[in-house]
Design an enzyme around this catalytic site. Sequence first.
Site, PDB file in Angstrom:
ATOM      1  CB  SER A 151      50.314  71.414  35.274  1.00 44.27           C
ATOM      2  OG  SER A 151      51.066  72.486  34.730  1.00 44.27           O
ATOM      3  CE1 TYR A 164      49.146  74.170  39.627  1.00 41.80           C
ATOM      4  CE2 TYR A 164      51.042  74.275  38.171  1.00 41.80           C
ATOM      5  CZ  TYR A 164      49.686  74.108  38.354  1.00 41.80           C
ATOM      6  OH  TYR A 164      48.859  73.879  37.271  1.00 41.80           O
TER       7      TYR A 164
HETATM    8  N1  LIG Z   1      45.238  77.795  33.240  1.00 46.19           N
HETATM    9  C1  LIG Z   1      46.384  77.190  32.972  1.00 46.19           C
HETATM   10  O1  LIG Z   1      47.229  77.714  32.216  1.00 46.19           O
HETATM   11  C2  LIG Z   1      46.667  75.827  33.560  1.00 46.19           C
HETATM   12  C3  LIG Z   1      47.799  75.136  33.110  1.00 46.19           C
HETATM   13  C4  LIG Z   1      48.068  73.862  33.605  1.00 46.19           C
HETATM   14  C5  LIG Z   1      47.226  73.306  34.557  1.00 46.19           C
HETATM   15  N2  LIG Z   1      46.143  73.999  34.994  1.00 46.19           N
HETATM   16  C6  LIG Z   1      45.278  73.352  35.992  1.00 46.19           C
HETATM   17  O2  LIG Z   1      43.947  73.378  35.555  1.00 46.19           O
HETATM   18  C7  LIG Z   1      43.078  73.427  36.683  1.00 46.19           C
HETATM   19  C8  LIG Z   1      42.113  74.605  36.512  1.00 46.19           C
HETATM   20  O3  LIG Z   1      42.869  75.791  36.372  1.00 46.19           O
HETATM   21  P1  LIG Z   1      42.220  77.173  35.890  1.00 46.19           P
HETATM   22  O4  LIG Z   1      43.310  77.908  35.218  1.00 46.19           O
HETATM   23  O5  LIG Z   1      40.932  76.929  35.233  1.00 46.19           O
HETATM   24  O6  LIG Z   1      41.981  77.863  37.328  1.00 46.19           O
HETATM   25  P2  LIG Z   1      40.862  78.938  37.789  1.00 46.19           P
HETATM   26  O7  LIG Z   1      41.428  79.569  39.017  1.00 46.19           O
HETATM   27  O8  LIG Z   1      40.485  79.807  36.656  1.00 46.19           O
HETATM   28  O9  LIG Z   1      39.639  78.007  38.181  1.00 46.19           O
HETATM   29  C9  LIG Z   1      39.787  77.082  39.255  1.00 46.19           C
HETATM   30  C10 LIG Z   1      38.437  76.712  39.818  1.00 46.19           C
HETATM   31  O10 LIG Z   1      38.671  75.905  40.992  1.00 46.19           O
HETATM   32  C11 LIG Z   1      37.872  76.425  42.057  1.00 46.19           C
HETATM   33  N3  LIG Z   1      38.512  76.173  43.373  1.00 46.19           N
HETATM   34  C12 LIG Z   1      39.604  76.808  43.856  1.00 46.19           C
HETATM   35  N4  LIG Z   1      39.862  76.360  45.110  1.00 46.19           N
HETATM   36  C13 LIG Z   1      38.918  75.412  45.391  1.00 46.19           C
HETATM   37  C14 LIG Z   1      38.656  74.613  46.537  1.00 46.19           C
HETATM   38  N5  LIG Z   1      39.408  74.705  47.648  1.00 46.19           N
HETATM   39  N6  LIG Z   1      37.608  73.756  46.497  1.00 46.19           N
HETATM   40  C15 LIG Z   1      36.814  73.687  45.377  1.00 46.19           C
HETATM   41  N7  LIG Z   1      37.023  74.425  44.276  1.00 46.19           N
HETATM   42  C16 LIG Z   1      38.062  75.286  44.283  1.00 46.19           C
HETATM   43  C17 LIG Z   1      37.776  77.924  41.771  1.00 46.19           C
HETATM   44  O11 LIG Z   1      36.710  78.548  42.448  1.00 46.19           O
HETATM   45  C18 LIG Z   1      37.616  77.923  40.255  1.00 46.19           C
HETATM   46  O12 LIG Z   1      36.274  77.766  39.869  1.00 46.19           O
HETATM   47  C19 LIG Z   1      43.969  73.558  37.904  1.00 46.19           C
HETATM   48  O13 LIG Z   1      44.161  72.292  38.495  1.00 46.19           O
HETATM   49  C20 LIG Z   1      45.261  74.080  37.331  1.00 46.19           C
HETATM   50  O14 LIG Z   1      46.378  73.746  38.112  1.00 46.19           O
HETATM   51  C21 LIG Z   1      45.856  75.257  34.522  1.00 46.19           C
END
Ligand SMILES: NC(=O)c1ccc[n+]([C@@H]2O[C@H](COP(=O)([O-])OP(=O)(O)OC[C@H]3O[C@@H](n4cnc5c(N)ncnc54)[C@H](O)[C@@H]3O)[C@@H](O)[C@H]2O)c1
Length: 269
Positions: A151, A164
């Site tokens: 991130s 986080y």
């Molecule tokens: N969306 C953003 O703005 C953003 C920014 C920087 C980093 N990220 C990173 O990107 C990644 C995905 O984020 P996102 O926004 O798509 O999140 P999201 O919550 O939309 O999707 C996350 C997915 O991970 C799954 N998940 C959650 N806990 C789990 C577990 N214990 N075991 C297995 N699967 C699990 C969920 O069911 C979901 O399908 C994350 O690592 C997040 O930190 C997101």
Amino acid sequence: MHDIIKDLFDLTGKTAIVTGGAMGIGKGIAMQLAYAGANILIVDIVPETEAQDTLQAIAATGAKVAYLQTDLANTANVAGVIAKAVSVFGDVHILVNNAGIFKYMPLTQLSEEMWDKTLSLNLKAVAFLSKNFINTLIERKHGGKIINISSVDSLKPTGNLSQYDASKGGVRMLTRAFAKEAGKYGITVNDIAPGGINTPGVARIAGDSVTKEQQEAMMAQTAQFIQQLPLQRIGQPDDIGHAALFLASKASDYITGSTLVVDGGLLLV
Ligand SMILES: NC(=O)c1ccc[n+]([C@@H]2O[C@H](COP(=O)([O-])OP(=O)(O)OC[C@H]3O[C@@H](n4cnc5c(N)ncnc54)[C@H](O)[C@@H]3O)[C@@H](O)[C@H]2O)c1
């Protein structure tokens, strides 16, 4: 287009594991790898029924797809993931460590429970899944690619996300540490640092602010945030999918231990 360029991005015959691939960024990544011809194993905590849209969209690209429902925050479950990919598809070549949780929590209210939950999924699962993947590739005597989703918070804290930010800072350094040791086996390890991406997880955070005033404040903050971004738009899961395709493909064969920032210029603000 010249065949040399097509060949660079062709993943036909490769198998990719995408954790947290049922929705959001993970879905965006799985889709791009599927378009490139890879077999896809989605690993996620939600029941398969809740991942149906994603599984159907992947299958519609012509790629083979399988699903494993498991909680990756429990290290005992990590062992079965690589074995599942090998049993379904015969081999494994690409691991995308994407599953992660982010919960706003001011440091004055930081709970040990949230700390442990976040670090278990966002960092510990990445370490042990990668270790199993690397050992499997060593046994099978071929190289591969690990792509960790960190991130921009691993480079600059947003605020109220200390557990986080610590986990993602850890992912960034783990990427470098594993890259250093895995290179001799033909395995590259890189991370992608997304900025603000439109996903169900982000929508959930917005929903966490319960009162009408808080909702309005959050919406105003988001509008201001987008306006300040050099590229003036929120990111989409496909933006991260495109970066992941590059890091999964031959086009990135000489890149390891790097962070690819995909943030619309957020870190410049
Ligand atoms: N969306 C953003 O703005 C953003 C920014 C920087 C980093 N990220 C990173 O990107 C990644 C995905 O984020 P996102 O926004 O798509 O999140 P999201 O919550 O939309 O999707 C996350 C997915 O991970 C799954 N998940 C959650 N806990 C789990 C577990 N214990 N075991 C297995 N699967 C699990 C969920 O069911 C979901 O399908 C994350 O690592 C997040 O930190 C997101």
